[in-house]
Design an enzyme around this catalytic site. Structure first.
Site, mmCIF file in Angstrom:
data_model
loop_
_atom_site.group_PDB
_atom_site.id
_atom_site.type_symbol
_atom_site.label_atom_id
_atom_site.label_comp_id
_atom_site.label_asym_id
_atom_site.label_seq_id
_atom_site.Cartn_x
_atom_site.Cartn_y
_atom_site.Cartn_z
ATOM 1 N N CYS A 146 6.751 11.683 -0.277
ATOM 2 C CA CYS A 146 6.340 10.806 0.810
ATOM 3 C C CYS A 146 4.828 10.605 0.807
ATOM 4 O O CYS A 146 4.285 10.068 -0.138
ATOM 5 C CB CYS A 146 6.860 11.361 2.138
ATOM 6 S SG CYS A 146 6.734 10.247 3.548
ATOM 7 N N ALA A 147 4.130 11.052 1.845
ATOM 8 C CA ALA A 147 2.673 10.936 1.892
ATOM 9 C C ALA A 147 1.984 12.099 1.202
ATOM 10 O O ALA A 147 0.814 12.006 0.842
ATOM 11 C CB ALA A 147 2.198 10.843 3.342
#
Length: 182
Positions: A103-104
């Protein structure tokens, strides 16, 4: 037995953390959940509290086969701000052992220069943080010992890629079948 450490910071993405932990454990990988907050209970981005197995300062990471970062906000930024973990990620990379983020969280690896020249993926809009990477929109990218995942809906792909890297394709396929993904 292969070992993996999954790191939790305040604001982690719950689906990515819990899903990855579950898949790793189903794959027979000794998986330890580590809090970097100084507290054993860590609150996720959506208010779900998860009890870690231990605090960062009590973790012996010297023989880890994989270090895993779930994403989420502000969790990924909190991981990125924790210098001891970043030093450990660099050491793990230098040993050629698995570093993984979804994800991030690949922004942590990008900031450390661990993605230079490697294929990597992340949550849309974080691509600019993947410094030096060959960025893709694949569900998962495995480039040598670096594994990145795109986001929460692809957590099973990410977890299974880790299982395959640590225990082999047959074990990953067995876990996928047990999860009704195969």
């Amino acid at each position: 037995m292969k070992t993996a450490f999954v790191f939790l910071a305040t604001g982690f993405e719950e689906t990515e953390a819990v899903g990855t932990i579950d898949v790793l454990r189903r794959g027979g990988i000794e998986t330890t959940v580590v809090s970097i907050t100084g507290e054993i209970m860590v609150e996720g981005a959506h208010g779900l509290g998860v009890v870690a197995d231990l605090l960062y300062e009590d973790a012996d990471l010297s023989a880890a086969d994989a270090l895993v970062l779930p994403g989420g906000m502000p969790g990924s930024n909190n991981l990125n701000a924790f210098k001891p973990l970043k030093e450990q990620l660099v050491a793990q990379d230098q040993k050629g052992k698995i570093v993984a983020a979804i994800c991030a969280a690949p922004l942590v690896l990008g900031g450390l220069g661990l993605l230079k020249g490697r294929r990597a993926t992340c949550y849309p809009s974080f691509e600019s943080a993947l410094t030096g990477a060959v960025v893709s929109d694949a569900a998962v990218e495995v480039d040598g010992h670096v594994i990145t995942g795109r986001g929460p809906g692809l957590v099973f792909n990410f977890g299974l890629a880790l299982v395959e890297a640590l225990r082999g394709k047959a074990v990953a396929e067995e876990v996928a079948a047990g999860l009704l993904l195969a």
